[in-house]
Design an enzyme around this catalytic site. Structure first.
Site, PDB file in Angstrom:
ATOM      1  CD  GLN A  35       0.980  -8.740  -2.333  1.00  0.00           C
ATOM      2  OE1 GLN A  35       1.823  -9.567  -2.743  1.00  0.00           O
ATOM      3  NE2 GLN A  35      -0.412  -8.779  -2.799  1.00  0.00           N
ATOM      4  CG  ASP A  62      -1.837  -1.304   1.368  1.00  0.00           C
ATOM      5  OD1 ASP A  62      -2.200  -1.525   0.129  1.00  0.00           O
ATOM      6  OD2 ASP A  62      -1.963  -1.760   2.434  1.00  0.00           O
ATOM      7  N   GLY A  71      -4.431  -4.508  -4.507  1.00  0.00           N
ATOM      8  CA  GLY A  71      -5.276  -3.612  -4.890  1.00  0.00           C
ATOM      9  C   GLY A  71      -4.568  -2.290  -5.148  1.00  0.00           C
ATOM     10  CG  HIS A  72      -2.220  -1.346  -8.026  1.00  0.00           C
ATOM     11  ND1 HIS A  72      -1.396  -2.035  -8.910  1.00  0.00           N
ATOM     12  CD2 HIS A  72      -1.396  -1.570  -6.850  1.00  0.00           C
ATOM     13  CE1 HIS A  72      -0.361  -2.289  -8.476  1.00  0.00           C
ATOM     14  NE2 HIS A  72      -0.261  -2.243  -7.025  1.00  0.00           N
ATOM     15  CE  LYS A  89       3.159  -2.275  -4.515  1.00  0.00           C
ATOM     16  NZ  LYS A  89       2.966  -2.237  -2.961  1.00  0.00           N
TER      17      LYS A  89
HETATM   18  P1  IMP Z   1      -2.625 -12.982   1.951  1.00  0.00           P
HETATM   19  O1  IMP Z   1      -1.629 -12.358   1.172  1.00  0.00           O
HETATM   20  O2  IMP Z   1      -4.036 -12.766   1.610  1.00  0.00           O
HETATM   21  O3  IMP Z   1      -2.347 -14.284   2.258  1.00  0.00           O
HETATM   22  O4  IMP Z   1      -2.203 -11.977   3.485  1.00  0.00           O
HETATM   23  C1  IMP Z   1      -1.068 -12.019   4.225  1.00  0.00           C
HETATM   24  C2  IMP Z   1      -0.807 -10.628   4.715  1.00  0.00           C
HETATM   25  O5  IMP Z   1      -0.447  -9.948   3.630  1.00  0.00           O
HETATM   26  C3  IMP Z   1      -1.787 -10.249   5.588  1.00  0.00           C
HETATM   27  O6  IMP Z   1      -1.339  -9.332   6.456  1.00  0.00           O
HETATM   28  C4  IMP Z   1      -2.356  -9.351   4.554  1.00  0.00           C
HETATM   29  O7  IMP Z   1      -2.833  -7.903   5.212  1.00  0.00           O
HETATM   30  C5  IMP Z   1      -1.097  -8.557   3.901  1.00  0.00           C
HETATM   31  N1  IMP Z   1      -1.290  -8.375   2.365  1.00  0.00           N
HETATM   32  C6  IMP Z   1      -1.717  -8.989   1.149  1.00  0.00           C
HETATM   33  N2  IMP Z   1      -1.779  -8.215   0.232  1.00  0.00           N
HETATM   34  C7  IMP Z   1      -1.475  -6.855   0.613  1.00  0.00           C
HETATM   35  C8  IMP Z   1      -1.390  -5.651  -0.138  1.00  0.00           C
HETATM   36  O8  IMP Z   1      -1.598  -5.605  -1.229  1.00  0.00           O
HETATM   37  N3  IMP Z   1      -1.202  -4.617   0.660  1.00  0.00           N
HETATM   38  C9  IMP Z   1      -0.829  -4.600   1.894  1.00  0.00           C
HETATM   39  N4  IMP Z   1      -1.199  -5.719   2.721  1.00  0.00           N
HETATM   40  C10 IMP Z   1      -1.145  -6.916   1.825  1.00  0.00           C
END
Ligand code: IMP
Length: 439
Positions: free
Chosen positions: A242, A31, A58-59, A34
């Site tokens: 991420q 977040d 999510g962009h 990007k």
């Molecule tokens: P997962 O990727 O859904 O397995 O989540 C694992 C961890 O990564 C959690 O803390 C999510 O909130 C975090 N996470 C996954 N994708 C994002 C993102 O795009 N931005 C911020 N945190 C993310």
């Protein structure tokens, strides 16, 4: 076309650009903003490639005041001359992908020949989603705080060599058997280990046939396609999802995502070598946020946290969860530089700090160990804030003196130049000190 400083540029890319391969990496917990930077740089690219993660990313992009949220498809799709690739390192939910395609088509975006998917990308099934959510439920207060999109279980199946890949959609004679074997396994876990309702196999089978029909024309050898662009000296943008602190190996384990979010995943996740990358652009937000559980030493729990969350619209574009907010952590940024060989930075959301009386920077820790971040006490450098607005400023000279000092302080601490600065959500709210595609 002209860039922000009025410099004319052309899409005769072969002559104009030297750094043809630019990788964008988030250097915090995701977040970082990007999406907007990828979108801006896409004007200079012929191809945009996603190489890890899935629709957990999510962009949010704001173009001419209109908001678009992209989860899986590279934001390059909004630029009609750009070709988009989803490479093998990405886990693909056909359901989410088809929804996103339909949504974009509604907005008049044409996909014709512009979106290609790697045959080797793992498929997220509805049973992966059910497993992700069941696990989080069992973990209770120790939950990771995943996005609940099935990302982790899909990467697990990939590594366990029992997963499905997009190539499996190409052969409908074997698809039924492959889906049945995997879903039966998932259902066994759901019913007998997690003690929740199994997923209806029949429904998944019929949807898988639809996916096969709709996605087969898009499935290809992405590694080869990218190589072809590179052989023609066409600029390619590699879009990370991420952030480095969510990396499966180097992040704040176990509160991480399941992919490698650092530079190494470009190579394994696309099928290119290290010499095929010219510039690594790190994205650093002017403060820090995180969603989900896990340590966050510079986290704030006061009115400044509320101010940052409100000014920065800090709730997930994907899951709508409120993000935790804190000060910029130079120790972590230095770690991200080491992990990713970052060549230059884009500092984002600078305008969110407007109006704060002082701004803290974590410059060190009392106990230097990565074993238990929860125990570590940050050491701050306290800098003066600035009263005037930076929102929408597109010229370095127009920044307040204290803002320039803040940026220069960060540069001197990290030893890597900040070449781009984002001062608002709109695509054009940028200060470009140097375009990473230009040498
Ligand atoms: P997962 O990727 O859904 O397995 O989540 C694992 C961890 O990564 C959690 O803390 C999510 O909130 C975090 N996470 C996954 N994708 C994002 C993102 O795009 N931005 C911020 N945190 C993310």
């Amino acid at each position: 076309m002209k860039d922000n400083n009025g410099v004319r540029y052309t899409l005769n890319l072969r002559d104009t650009y030297m750094n043809n391969n630019v990788v964008i990496i988030g250097t915090q917990w995701g977040d970082e903003g990007k999406g907007k930077i990828v979108d801006w740089l896409t004007s200079y690219a012929k191809a945009v490639v996603r190489f890890q993660g899935g629709h957990n990313a999510g962009h949010t992009l704001v173009v001419d005041g209109k908001k678009t949220i992209l989860r899986l498809i590279p934001s390059g799709i909004l630029h009609e001359n750009v070709i988009c690739y989803i490479a093998n390192g990405v886990v693909v939910s056909p359901e989410a992908l088809l929804e996103e395609i339909a949504e974009l088509e509604k907005h008049g975006i044409s996909f014709c020949g512009r979106l290609h998917l790697s045959y080797a990308a793992p498929i997220i099934l509805p049973s992966h989603v059910a497993l992700d959510q069941a696990r989080e439920h069992v973990l209770g207060i120790h939950k990771i705080g995943t996005t609940g999109r099935g990302i982790g279980p899909t990467y697990e199946d990939k590594v366990a060599r029992r997963g499905l890949r997009l190539v499996d959609l190409l052969d409908i004679n074997t698809l039924t058997e492959k889906v049945t074997t995997l879903v039966n396994y998932h259902n066994f876990l759901l019913e007998h280990y997690y003690q929740v309702k199994p997923i209806a196999l029949k429904d998944i089978l019929s949807t898988a046939m639809e996916w096969s029909q709709q996605l087969s024309p898009l499935i290809t050898d992405v590694s080869h396609c990218v190589r072809t662009h590179q052989d023609k000296n066409e600029p390619v943008l590699f879009e990370g999802a991420q952030g480095s602190l969510l990396d499966i190996d180097h992040g704040t384990y176990p509160y991480v995502t399941s992919s490698s979010t650092t530079i190494s995943s470009v190579f394994s996740g696309v099928g290119i070598g290290p010499s095929q990358v010219d510039t690594v652009l790190g994205i650093m937000k002017a403060y820090t946020t995180r969603v989900g559980s896990g340590p966050f030493p510079s986290e704030l729990h006061d009115e400044t946290a509320e101010y940052l969350a409100k000014q920065g619209h800090e709730f997930g574009s994907n899951t709508k969860r409120l993000r935790r907010c804190g000060w910029l952590d130079i120790v972590f940024i230095k770690k991200a530089i080491q992990l990713n060989s970052i060549s230059c930075f884009c500092l984002t959301k600078l305008d969110v700090l407007d109006g704060l009386s002082h701004i803290n920077l974590v410059i060190d820790y009392q106990i230097k160990s990565m074993l238990s971040l929860d125990m570590e006490e940050p050491i701050y450098d306290i800098l003066p804030g600035w009263e005037s607005n930076t929102a929408g400023i597109r010229d370095w000279a127009a920044l307040p003196l204290n803002t320039k000092s803040y940026i220069e302080k960060i540069e001197s601490l990290i030893g890597v130049p900040i070449t781009m600065i984002s001062t608002g959500p709109d695509r054009a709210d940028l200060i470009i000190r140097k375009n990473p595609f230009q040498s």
